[in-house]
Design a protein around this motif. Structure first.
Motif, PDB file in Angstrom:
ATOM      1  N   VAL A 182       0.824  -1.214   0.000  1.00  0.00           N
ATOM      2  CA  VAL A 182       0.000   0.000   0.000  1.00  0.00           C
ATOM      3  C   VAL A 182       0.858   1.264   0.000  1.00  0.00           C
ATOM      4  O   VAL A 182       0.616   2.161  -0.810  1.00  0.00           O
ATOM      5  N   PRO A 183       1.888   1.393   0.857  1.00  0.00           N
ATOM      6  CA  PRO A 183       2.700   2.617   0.807  1.00  0.00           C
ATOM      7  C   PRO A 183       3.372   2.831  -0.546  1.00  0.00           C
ATOM      8  O   PRO A 183       3.465   3.966  -1.028  1.00  0.00           O
ATOM      9  N   ALA A 184       3.823   1.761  -1.185  1.00  0.00           N
ATOM     10  CA  ALA A 184       4.439   1.907  -2.505  1.00  0.00           C
ATOM     11  C   ALA A 184       3.413   2.383  -3.522  1.00  0.00           C
ATOM     12  O   ALA A 184       3.710   3.241  -4.370  1.00  0.00           O
ATOM     13  N   GLY A 185       2.204   1.858  -3.462  1.00  0.00           N
ATOM     14  CA  GLY A 185       1.142   2.298  -4.366  1.00  0.00           C
ATOM     15  C   GLY A 185       0.786   3.760  -4.147  1.00  0.00           C
ATOM     16  O   GLY A 185       0.573   4.516  -5.105  1.00  0.00           O
ATOM     17  N   VAL A 186       0.737   4.180  -2.899  1.00  0.00           N
ATOM     18  CA  VAL A 186       0.460   5.588  -2.599  1.00  0.00           C
ATOM     19  C   VAL A 186       1.585   6.465  -3.139  1.00  0.00           C
ATOM     20  O   VAL A 186       1.346   7.536  -3.697  1.00  0.00           O
ATOM     21  N   GLY A 187       2.815   6.003  -3.002  1.00  0.00           N
ATOM     22  CA  GLY A 187       3.954   6.759  -3.535  1.00  0.00           C
ATOM     23  C   GLY A 187       3.881   6.924  -5.033  1.00  0.00           C
ATOM     24  O   GLY A 187       4.183   8.001  -5.569  1.00  0.00           O
ATOM     25  N   VAL A 188       3.457   5.892  -5.743  1.00  0.00           N
ATOM     26  CA  VAL A 188       3.310   5.985  -7.196  1.00  0.00           C
ATOM     27  C   VAL A 188       2.245   7.018  -7.549  1.00  0.00           C
ATOM     28  O   VAL A 188       2.432   7.845  -8.439  1.00  0.00           O
ATOM     29  N   VAL A 189       1.146   6.985  -6.837  1.00  0.00           N
ATOM     30  CA  VAL A 189       0.072   7.950  -7.113  1.00  0.00           C
ATOM     31  C   VAL A 189       0.540   9.370  -6.830  1.00  0.00           C
ATOM     32  O   VAL A 189       0.277  10.291  -7.600  1.00  0.00           O
ATOM     33  N   LEU A 190       1.261   9.567  -5.730  1.00  0.00           N
ATOM     34  CA  LEU A 190       1.736  10.897  -5.382  1.00  0.00           C
ATOM     35  C   LEU A 190       2.781  11.421  -6.362  1.00  0.00           C
ATOM     36  O   LEU A 190       2.888  12.623  -6.576  1.00  0.00           O
ATOM     37  N   LEU A 191       3.547  10.526  -6.953  1.00  0.00           N
ATOM     38  CA  LEU A 191       4.618  10.923  -7.871  1.00  0.00           C
ATOM     39  C   LEU A 191       4.237  10.706  -9.328  1.00  0.00           C
ATOM     40  O   LEU A 191       5.111  10.624 -10.199  1.00  0.00           O
ATOM     41  N   LEU A 192       2.954  10.626  -9.607  1.00  0.00           N
ATOM     42  CA  LEU A 192       2.500  10.341 -10.962  1.00  0.00           C
ATOM     43  C   LEU A 192       2.998  11.364 -11.974  1.00  0.00           C
ATOM     44  O   LEU A 192       3.384  11.003 -13.088  1.00  0.00           O
ATOM     45  N   GLU A 193       3.049  12.639 -11.611  1.00  0.00           N
ATOM     46  CA  GLU A 193       3.520  13.668 -12.537  1.00  0.00           C
ATOM     47  C   GLU A 193       4.998  13.463 -12.872  1.00  0.00           C
ATOM     48  O   GLU A 193       5.405  13.581 -14.024  1.00  0.00           O
ATOM     49  N   LEU A 194       5.797  13.140 -11.859  1.00  0.00           N
ATOM     50  CA  LEU A 194       7.213  12.867 -12.097  1.00  0.00           C
ATOM     51  C   LEU A 194       7.382  11.639 -12.987  1.00  0.00           C
ATOM     52  O   LEU A 194       8.214  11.637 -13.903  1.00  0.00           O
ATOM     53  N   ILE A 195       6.588  10.619 -12.734  1.00  0.00           N
ATOM     54  CA  ILE A 195       6.655   9.403 -13.558  1.00  0.00           C
ATOM     55  C   ILE A 195       6.251   9.727 -14.989  1.00  0.00           C
ATOM     56  O   ILE A 195       6.871   9.256 -15.946  1.00  0.00           O
ATOM     57  N   ARG A 196       5.238  10.552 -15.154  1.00  0.00           N
ATOM     58  CA  ARG A 196       4.785  10.944 -16.487  1.00  0.00           C
ATOM     59  C   ARG A 196       5.899  11.691 -17.230  1.00  0.00           C
ATOM     60  O   ARG A 196       6.095  11.505 -18.425  1.00  0.00           O
ATOM     61  N   ASP A 197       6.656  12.527 -16.517  1.00  0.00           N
ATOM     62  CA  ASP A 197       7.729  13.300 -17.148  1.00  0.00           C
ATOM     63  C   ASP A 197       8.963  12.454 -17.432  1.00  0.00           C
ATOM     64  O   ASP A 197       9.694  12.726 -18.392  1.00  0.00           O
ATOM     65  N   GLN A 198       9.224  11.457 -16.619  1.00  0.00           N
ATOM     66  CA  GLN A 198      10.472  10.692 -16.718  1.00  0.00           C
ATOM     67  C   GLN A 198      10.257   9.234 -17.118  1.00  0.00           C
ATOM     68  O   GLN A 198      11.133   8.397 -16.888  1.00  0.00           O
ATOM     69  N   TRP A 199       9.140   8.906 -17.749  1.00  0.00           N
ATOM     70  CA  TRP A 199       8.807   7.512 -18.030  1.00  0.00           C
ATOM     71  C   TRP A 199       9.837   6.837 -18.928  1.00  0.00           C
ATOM     72  O   TRP A 199      10.160   5.668 -18.737  1.00  0.00           O
ATOM     73  N   LEU A 200      10.382   7.566 -19.902  1.00  0.00           N
ATOM     74  CA  LEU A 200      11.324   6.942 -20.829  1.00  0.00           C
ATOM     75  C   LEU A 200      12.619   6.551 -20.103  1.00  0.00           C
ATOM     76  O   LEU A 200      13.127   5.433 -20.274  1.00  0.00           O
ATOM     77  N   ALA A 201      13.148   7.454 -19.290  1.00  0.00           N
ATOM     78  CA  ALA A 201      14.369   7.142 -18.533  1.00  0.00           C
ATOM     79  C   ALA A 201      14.134   5.974 -17.587  1.00  0.00           C
ATOM     80  O   ALA A 201      14.994   5.099 -17.428  1.00  0.00           O
ATOM     81  N   MET A 202      12.958   5.944 -16.949  1.00  0.00           N
ATOM     82  CA  MET A 202      12.638   4.839 -16.039  1.00  0.00           C
ATOM     83  C   MET A 202      12.530   3.524 -16.791  1.00  0.00           C
ATOM     84  O   MET A 202      13.019   2.491 -16.323  1.00  0.00           O
ATOM     85  N   LEU A 203      11.902   3.551 -17.955  1.00  0.00           N
ATOM     86  CA  LEU A 203      11.745   2.338 -18.749  1.00  0.00           C
ATOM     87  C   LEU A 203      13.096   1.815 -19.218  1.00  0.00           C
ATOM     88  O   LEU A 203      13.378   0.615 -19.114  1.00  0.00           O
ATOM     89  N   VAL A 204      13.948   2.709 -19.716  1.00  0.00           N
ATOM     90  CA  VAL A 204      15.271   2.295 -20.194  1.00  0.00           C
ATOM     91  C   VAL A 204      16.091   1.710 -19.046  1.00  0.00           C
ATOM     92  O   VAL A 204      16.710   0.642 -19.195  1.00  0.00           O
ATOM     93  N   SER A 205      16.090   2.383 -17.899  1.00  0.00           N
ATOM     94  CA  SER A 205      16.868   1.864 -16.764  1.00  0.00           C
ATOM     95  C   SER A 205      16.307   0.533 -16.274  1.00  0.00           C
ATOM     96  O   SER A 205      17.056  -0.360 -15.872  1.00  0.00           O
TER      97      SER A 205
END
Length: 119
Positions: free
Chosen positions: A68-91
Protein backbone atom coordinates in the motif's frame (compact mmCIF):
# COMPACT_ATOMS: atom_id res chain seq x y z
CA UNK A 1 2.63 -14.14 21.72
CA UNK A 2 5.03 -16.11 19.48
CA UNK A 3 3.85 -14.06 16.51
CA UNK A 4 4.71 -10.77 18.20
CA UNK A 5 8.06 -12.08 19.42
CA UNK A 6 8.92 -13.35 15.92
CA UNK A 7 8.08 -10.03 14.27
CA UNK A 8 10.05 -8.19 16.96
CA UNK A 9 13.09 -10.38 16.26
CA UNK A 10 12.87 -9.46 12.58
CA UNK A 11 12.54 -5.77 13.48
CA UNK A 12 15.57 -6.01 15.77
CA UNK A 13 17.70 -7.41 12.95
CA UNK A 14 16.47 -4.67 10.63
CA UNK A 15 17.32 -1.97 13.18
CA UNK A 16 20.68 -3.58 13.92
CA UNK A 17 21.50 -3.39 10.22
CA UNK A 18 20.44 0.26 10.10
CA UNK A 19 22.56 1.03 13.16
CA UNK A 20 25.65 -0.72 11.74
CA UNK A 21 25.33 1.10 8.43
CA UNK A 22 25.00 4.45 10.15
CA UNK A 23 27.88 3.69 12.53
CA UNK A 24 30.23 2.42 9.82
CA UNK A 25 29.20 4.99 7.21
CA UNK A 26 28.49 2.33 4.60
CA UNK A 27 26.42 3.08 1.51
CA UNK A 28 24.56 -0.23 1.74
CA UNK A 29 20.91 -0.15 2.81
CA UNK A 30 20.57 -1.06 6.46
CA UNK A 31 17.83 -3.55 5.66
CA UNK A 32 20.27 -5.52 3.49
CA UNK A 33 22.86 -5.62 6.26
CA UNK A 34 20.20 -6.70 8.76
CA UNK A 35 19.04 -9.42 6.38
CA UNK A 36 22.62 -10.64 5.98
CA UNK A 37 23.07 -10.75 9.77
CA UNK A 38 19.80 -12.66 10.11
CA UNK A 39 20.90 -15.09 7.38
CA UNK A 40 24.20 -15.71 9.16
CA UNK A 41 22.32 -16.32 12.41
CA UNK A 42 20.04 -18.83 10.69
CA UNK A 43 23.06 -20.59 9.22
CA UNK A 44 24.58 -20.87 12.68
CA UNK A 45 21.34 -22.16 14.21
CA UNK A 46 20.66 -24.51 11.27
CA UNK A 47 16.91 -24.24 11.95
CA UNK A 48 14.85 -21.08 12.43
CA UNK A 49 13.30 -20.67 15.86
CA UNK A 50 9.56 -21.33 15.97
CA UNK A 51 8.87 -17.72 17.00
CA UNK A 52 10.55 -16.43 13.85
CA UNK A 53 8.69 -18.90 11.67
CA UNK A 54 5.34 -17.89 13.16
CA UNK A 55 6.16 -14.17 12.79
CA UNK A 56 7.35 -14.58 9.21
CA UNK A 57 4.24 -16.59 8.28
CA UNK A 58 2.08 -13.81 9.71
CA UNK A 59 3.92 -11.17 7.65
CA UNK A 60 3.69 -13.28 4.50
CA UNK A 61 -0.06 -13.76 4.94
CA UNK A 62 -0.49 -9.99 5.04
CA UNK A 63 2.14 -9.15 2.44
CA UNK A 64 -0.36 -7.34 0.20
CA UNK A 65 -0.82 -4.67 2.87
CA UNK A 66 2.89 -3.88 2.72
CA UNK A 67 2.48 -2.76 -0.90
CA UNK A 68 0.00 0.00 0.00
CA UNK A 69 2.70 2.62 0.81
CA UNK A 70 4.44 1.91 -2.51
CA UNK A 71 1.14 2.30 -4.37
CA UNK A 72 0.46 5.59 -2.60
CA UNK A 73 3.95 6.76 -3.53
CA UNK A 74 3.31 5.98 -7.20
CA UNK A 75 0.07 7.95 -7.11
CA UNK A 76 1.74 10.90 -5.38
CA UNK A 77 4.62 10.92 -7.87
CA UNK A 78 2.50 10.34 -10.96
CA UNK A 79 3.52 13.67 -12.54
CA UNK A 80 7.21 12.87 -12.10
CA UNK A 81 6.65 9.40 -13.56
CA UNK A 82 4.79 10.94 -16.49
CA UNK A 83 7.73 13.30 -17.15
CA UNK A 84 10.47 10.69 -16.72
CA UNK A 85 8.81 7.51 -18.03
CA UNK A 86 11.32 6.94 -20.83
CA UNK A 87 14.37 7.14 -18.53
CA UNK A 88 12.64 4.84 -16.04
CA UNK A 89 11.74 2.34 -18.75
CA UNK A 90 15.27 2.29 -20.19
CA UNK A 91 16.87 1.86 -16.76
CA UNK A 92 14.37 -0.88 -15.90
CA UNK A 93 15.09 -2.81 -19.11
CA UNK A 94 18.87 -2.42 -18.80
CA UNK A 95 18.93 -3.45 -15.13
CA UNK A 96 16.69 -6.45 -15.85
CA UNK A 97 18.90 -7.64 -18.71
CA UNK A 98 22.06 -7.16 -16.63
CA UNK A 99 20.51 -9.04 -13.71
CA UNK A 100 19.51 -11.93 -15.95
CA UNK A 101 22.96 -12.09 -17.57
CA UNK A 102 24.71 -12.01 -14.20
CA UNK A 103 22.40 -14.66 -12.75
CA UNK A 104 22.96 -16.94 -15.74
CA UNK A 105 26.72 -16.47 -15.53
CA UNK A 106 26.72 -17.14 -11.79
CA UNK A 107 24.60 -20.29 -12.18
CA UNK A 108 26.99 -21.62 -14.82
CA UNK A 109 29.89 -20.89 -12.53
CA UNK A 110 28.36 -22.54 -9.46
CA UNK A 111 26.59 -25.55 -10.96
CA UNK A 112 28.70 -28.67 -11.42
CA UNK A 113 29.62 -29.49 -14.97
CA UNK A 114 28.16 -32.72 -16.39
CA UNK A 115 30.62 -34.74 -18.39
CA UNK A 116 29.16 -36.46 -21.43
CA UNK A 117 31.11 -39.13 -23.27
CA UNK A 118 32.02 -38.29 -26.85
CA UNK A 119 30.59 -40.54 -29.56
Amino acid sequence: MKRIAGVLILIVYHQLGEWLVRLAGWTLPGAVVGMLLFFLTLLALRKPPEMVTVGADFLLRHLALLFVPAGVGVVLLLELIRDQWLAMLVSLVISTVLSMLFTGWLMQLLMPKEHTPHD
